[in-house]
Scaffold this active site. Structure first.
Site, PDB file in Angstrom:
ATOM      1  N   HIS A 115      -3.741  10.751 -11.014  1.00 10.30           N
ATOM      2  CA  HIS A 115      -3.985   9.733  -9.984  1.00 10.30           C
ATOM      3  C   HIS A 115      -4.648   8.500 -10.595  1.00 10.30           C
ATOM      4  O   HIS A 115      -4.276   7.360 -10.289  1.00 10.30           O
ATOM      5  CB  HIS A 115      -4.859  10.326  -8.870  1.00 10.30           C
ATOM      6  CG  HIS A 115      -4.904   9.485  -7.641  1.00 10.30           C
ATOM      7  ND1 HIS A 115      -6.067   8.991  -7.125  1.00 10.30           N
ATOM      8  CD2 HIS A 115      -3.916   9.049  -6.816  1.00 10.30           C
ATOM      9  CE1 HIS A 115      -5.802   8.279  -6.032  1.00 10.30           C
ATOM     10  NE2 HIS A 115      -4.513   8.303  -5.829  1.00 10.30           N
ATOM     11  N   HIS A 119      -2.737   4.565 -11.199  1.00 12.56           N
ATOM     12  CA  HIS A 119      -3.284   3.276 -10.769  1.00 12.56           C
ATOM     13  C   HIS A 119      -3.554   2.336 -11.940  1.00 12.56           C
ATOM     14  O   HIS A 119      -3.675   1.130 -11.737  1.00 12.56           O
ATOM     15  CB  HIS A 119      -4.545   3.493  -9.922  1.00 12.56           C
ATOM     16  CG  HIS A 119      -4.228   3.934  -8.518  1.00 12.56           C
ATOM     17  ND1 HIS A 119      -3.767   3.054  -7.556  1.00 12.56           N
ATOM     18  CD2 HIS A 119      -4.278   5.142  -7.915  1.00 12.56           C
ATOM     19  CE1 HIS A 119      -3.563   3.711  -6.420  1.00 12.56           C
ATOM     20  NE2 HIS A 119      -3.858   4.979  -6.614  1.00 12.56           N
ATOM     21  N   HIS A 121       2.732   9.300  -3.315  1.00 15.47           N
ATOM     22  CA  HIS A 121       1.739   9.883  -2.405  1.00 15.47           C
ATOM     23  C   HIS A 121       2.394  10.827  -1.381  1.00 15.47           C
ATOM     24  O   HIS A 121       1.788  11.826  -0.984  1.00 15.47           O
ATOM     25  CB  HIS A 121       0.933   8.782  -1.719  1.00 15.47           C
ATOM     26  CG  HIS A 121      -0.030   8.089  -2.647  1.00 15.47           C
ATOM     27  ND1 HIS A 121       0.310   6.974  -3.383  1.00 15.47           N
ATOM     28  CD2 HIS A 121      -1.320   8.374  -2.977  1.00 15.47           C
ATOM     29  CE1 HIS A 121      -0.727   6.599  -4.116  1.00 15.47           C
ATOM     30  NE2 HIS A 121      -1.731   7.426  -3.895  1.00 15.47           N
ATOM     31  N   GLU A 164      -0.687  -0.626   1.168  1.00 13.13           N
ATOM     32  CA  GLU A 164      -1.672  -0.229   0.146  1.00 13.13           C
ATOM     33  C   GLU A 164      -2.977  -1.014   0.220  1.00 13.13           C
ATOM     34  O   GLU A 164      -4.027  -0.358   0.178  1.00 13.13           O
ATOM     35  CB  GLU A 164      -1.057  -0.320  -1.254  1.00 13.13           C
ATOM     36  CG  GLU A 164      -2.024   0.226  -2.286  1.00 13.13           C
ATOM     37  CD  GLU A 164      -1.477   0.151  -3.716  1.00 13.13           C
ATOM     38  OE1 GLU A 164      -2.058   0.811  -4.576  1.00 13.13           O
ATOM     39  OE2 GLU A 164      -0.519  -0.573  -3.965  1.00 13.13           O
ATOM     40  N   HIS A 210      -4.728   0.933   3.736  1.00 14.15           N
ATOM     41  CA  HIS A 210      -4.929   2.113   2.891  1.00 14.15           C
ATOM     42  C   HIS A 210      -6.251   2.037   2.131  1.00 14.15           C
ATOM     43  O   HIS A 210      -7.051   2.978   2.146  1.00 14.15           O
ATOM     44  CB  HIS A 210      -3.766   2.253   1.900  1.00 14.15           C
ATOM     45  CG  HIS A 210      -4.099   3.122   0.732  1.00 14.15           C
ATOM     46  ND1 HIS A 210      -4.503   2.604  -0.486  1.00 14.15           N
ATOM     47  CD2 HIS A 210      -4.138   4.467   0.585  1.00 14.15           C
ATOM     48  CE1 HIS A 210      -4.750   3.590  -1.324  1.00 14.15           C
ATOM     49  NE2 HIS A 210      -4.537   4.733  -0.707  1.00 14.15           N
ATOM     50  N   HIS A 230     -10.004   4.305   2.572  1.00  8.75           N
ATOM     51  CA  HIS A 230     -10.797   4.969   1.536  1.00  8.75           C
ATOM     52  C   HIS A 230     -12.252   4.496   1.581  1.00  8.75           C
ATOM     53  O   HIS A 230     -13.180   5.297   1.443  1.00  8.75           O
ATOM     54  CB  HIS A 230     -10.211   4.667   0.148  1.00  8.75           C
ATOM     55  CG  HIS A 230      -9.096   5.574  -0.260  1.00  8.75           C
ATOM     56  ND1 HIS A 230      -9.279   6.678  -1.047  1.00  8.75           N
ATOM     57  CD2 HIS A 230      -7.759   5.544   0.006  1.00  8.75           C
ATOM     58  CE1 HIS A 230      -8.115   7.288  -1.256  1.00  8.75           C
ATOM     59  NE2 HIS A 230      -7.177   6.608  -0.625  1.00  8.75           N
ATOM     60  N   HIS A 276      -4.089  10.460   3.699  1.00 10.09           N
ATOM     61  CA  HIS A 276      -2.746  10.143   3.186  1.00 10.09           C
ATOM     62  C   HIS A 276      -1.645  10.770   4.039  1.00 10.09           C
ATOM     63  O   HIS A 276      -0.516  10.268   4.047  1.00 10.09           O
ATOM     64  CB  HIS A 276      -2.632  10.516   1.711  1.00 10.09           C
ATOM     65  CG  HIS A 276      -3.055   9.384   0.826  1.00 10.09           C
ATOM     66  ND1 HIS A 276      -2.212   8.347   0.501  1.00 10.09           N
ATOM     67  CD2 HIS A 276      -4.254   9.086   0.268  1.00 10.09           C
ATOM     68  CE1 HIS A 276      -2.859   7.469  -0.250  1.00 10.09           C
ATOM     69  NE2 HIS A 276      -4.100   7.883  -0.404  1.00 10.09           N
TER      70      HIS A 276
END
Length: 686
Positions: A210, A214, A239, A351, A366, A370, A406
């Site tokens: 992960h 990124h 995802h 995102e 998104h 988080h 997610h």
């Protein structure tokens, strides 16, 4: 590879130690100009430089004095703060630092500015920005980046273990050190129902994947770095597959599928206590106790003042955009969400990356989700606490709420997929091509995947600041499977031609033990492989090894020990680096269960027409062994079909089961996953 390029990698060693201290196993020292030393050390600069210069058994690395670009707000993130890509201010300054590194005219200038910034900027920020720059500069693409766990083991390993490792490094001579074992159940007991999935959520390889994904797909930096082919669609698909795999594992362990986090005013029943310390901030990652609720954020130091209402507004605007099939641009004009490109636009919007068509209108759904979850314990900073693990892409997948969040994000993407035209039989079929049989060959039993626990060792010494040199191993337990081969028989009644073999697997029954409706089962299919096949006229036997999967990278690449696994030659090194992106090979097959006969699944194989799939590009010498999740370096995504094809859309009329979905070029085979419960010792990464 030039010595300057090799020396750049040494800047990742022992990130909290000063840059003038010896680096690498050969104890080389950067010959740092005194004006490059941090302010607090300039008065004693001569003593520091001469002291460590004397320890330079591996020689000195010259550093040229150049004019340093102003760092400005990059320095506002203190060195002892935690860094998060999800926080808008942090990703903005990360983009600025990446652009400084990308803008250096030569590798020597890059080394100079990297040496200057290393002891001034936040260590996590430095590692991220320099890694992205090295991956994307044309003159440094063949530098092999160390695995992130080697610089910052604190993000992956129980703080008790790092304490023991420091003791071992200080007391035990290098040749006599034994691996320190990480307990399998160090974050919770089985009184917590979700803990049965800890082997998946806390797997080192999954969390490293992960983080590395990124790195390869940053969402803020120079446009040429962010704007990769089908980047938004890949955000969706990678995802989506994580959620499908997580749900698969949940069914293996007797849990129901993950529940979407959709009511943001409701308490979150799941708690999570990560048991991790941040080496940079010298603080523990905060826990989330049971039944906490999201609150409006007022974290002025992070420049975050945001209400839960904002999340709801962004969600509603995105859903309106999906159902109208039109995006509103900043100038008021609208753009259609097309059948094939619409998902890419949505991925960048949700995102959201700098490629979002209208961030002011559609927001930052998104990422800010988080952030809200990561500050649930201290939304107004009254207790001066940092974010929880869900706020860091290196640790987010450890937390059960990651999967609930997610699952909601995937629900939005599926809203778009549900309004697209259904694939017709003609679009799915490959006339003249018939899949006649599928077999899995592994050990004695046919069509059985065998899984077990595996112990492995990894060296963490490069991330242990201010400690004696020499390897310090920790031993961790992870899921693994016996290697296997697919044997697929295909009949081609026409002339010789090419096809794309697509292999997926899903549980045979839902959590109630009932056969699936296909419209639900299609979300459960995990991709295992995708590859081109040459079909001669008549019968063809395709044999494919599990280790060749287009989804995974080998164990050794996940943990990348640069001294023993480094390939020779520039092109190979460039591949090695990008190939750090990929699902870990040891997690290709879900756990299954110990019951008799095992966990029952359906293995699906399709041969599609390569003329409709193929992308005409030269991939010679290019890393593409995990292209399903990571694409191909500096190339187009190597499959023209929508990602997840043929399961990415609602089924055609009259299809209620997988059997009814099949066309002659498809077939499925009942298989089982048998978990032995045994533990095998160990495999070392060196």
């Amino acid at each position: 590879m030039s010595s300057t390029k090799r020396n750049l990698v040494k800047l990742f060693d022992r990130p909290k130690e000063l840059v003038v201290m010896p680096k690498g196993d050969d104890n080389t020292v950067f010959d740092v100009p005194k004006e490059y030393l941090p302010e607090k050390y300039k008065n004693v600069g001569n003593q520091i430089v001469s002291r460590f210069g004397e320890e330079a058994s591996g020689g000195k690395i010259p550093v040229t004095t150049i004019s340093i670009p102003p760092l400005g707000e990059i320095l506002e993130l203190r060195r002892d703060d935690n860094f998060s890509l999800f926080i808008p201010k942090h990703r903005k300054i990360a983009g600025q630092l990446i652009n400084i590194y990308l803008g250096m005219r030569s590798v020597d200038d890059l080394l100079s500015v990297a040496v200057y910034t290393r002891d001034r900027v936040n260590p996590y920020l430095f590692n991220y920005a320099l890694s992205v720059a090295l991956l994307h500069r044309s003159d440094t693409k063949n530098i092999d980046l160390p695995s992130f766990i080697r610089s910052f083991p604190d993000k992956y390993v129980d703080s008790k273990i790092t304490s023991q490792a420091r003791e071992e490094a200080n007391l035990v001579p290098t040749g006599s050190r034994t691996p320190i074992e990480i307990p399998k159940d160090f974050t919770a007991s089985n009184l917590e129902p979700e803990h049965v999935l800890a082997y998946f959520r806390e797997d080192l390889g999954i969390n490293l994947h992960h983080w590395h994904w990124h790195l390869v797909y940053p969402f803020e930096a120079a446009l040429e770095v962010v704007n990769k082919n089908r980047r938004g669609e890949l955000f969706y698909y990678m995802h989506q597959q994580i959620i499908a795999r997580y749900n698969f594992e949940r069914l293996c362990t007797g849990l129901k599928r993950v529940e979407r986090f959709i009511d943001w005013r409701k308490a979150i029943p799941e708690a999570y206590f990560p048991k991790l310390d941040s080496a940079v901030s010298s603080r523990s990652y905060p826990a989330r106790v049971a039944n906490q609720k999201l609150s409006n954020l007022k974290r002025e130091l992070d420049q975050i003042v945001q209400d839960v209402d904002d999340l709801e507004r962004w969600r509603d605007r995105i859903l309106e955009c999906i159902h109208s099939r039109r995006v509103t641009n900043p100038d008021g004009t609208t753009t259609e969400l097309t059948e094939f490109e619409g998902i890419d636009v949505l991925g960048n919007m949700i995102e959201s990356s700098i490629l979002s068509p209208n961030r002011d209108l559609y927001g930052d759904l998104h990422n800010m989700g988080h952030v809200f979850l990561s500050y649930i314990h201290d939304p107004d900073h009254r207790h001066l606490e940092s974010f929880g693990v869900i706020g860091d892409s290196a640790t987010a997948m450890r937390d059960p709420i990651f999967y609930r969040w997610h699952a909601f994000i995937d629900y939005i993407f599926q809203q778009f997929k549900s309004i697209l035209p259904r694939y017709t039989s003609e679009q799915l079929n490959y006339p003249g091509v018939t899949v006649e049989s599928i077999n899995v060959e592994s050990g004695k039993a046919r069509n059985t995947f065998n899984t077990f626990w595996q112990e492995s060792d990894v060296d963490l010494s490069r991330g242990m600041d201010f400690q004696p040199r020499g390897a310090v191993f920790v031993r961790f337990t992870h899921l693994n499977h016996q290697p296997f081969n697919y044997r697929i028989t295909v009949n081609n009644s026409g002339k010789a031609r090419q096809g794309t073999c697509r292999i997926f697997m899903a549980p045979k029954f839902d959590e109630r033990g009932n056969p699936w409706l296909f419209k639900d089962q299609r979300h459960m299919f995990i991709e295992l492989d995708r590859f081109r096949v040459d079909l001669k006229q008549g019968q063809n036997t395709i044999i494919r090894a599990s280790t060749q999967s287009s989804v995974t990278i080998p164990f050794e690449r996940t943990f990348r020990d640069l001294d023993t696994n480094r390939p020779e030659g520039g092109g190979n090194l460039e591949q090695f680096n990008f190939c750090g992106c990929g699902w870990p090979q040891h997690m290709l097959i879900p756990k299954g269960n110990t019951e008799n006969p095992g966990f029952r699944c359906e293995l699906f194989v399709m041969i599609s027409n390569y003329a409709d799939d193929g992308v005409n590009q030269d991939l010679t010498g290019i890393c593409n062994d995990a292209d399903s999740f990571c694409g191909v370096k500096d190339r187009l995504y190597p499959d023209r079909r929508s990602m997840g094809f043929p399961f990415d859309r609602e089924p055609r009329q009259g299809v209620d089961t997988l059997q009814q979905f099949l066309t002659p070029n498809m077939r499925f085979q009942d298989v089982i996953i048998k978990f032995s419960g045994k533990t095998f010792r160990p495999r070392q990464t060196t």
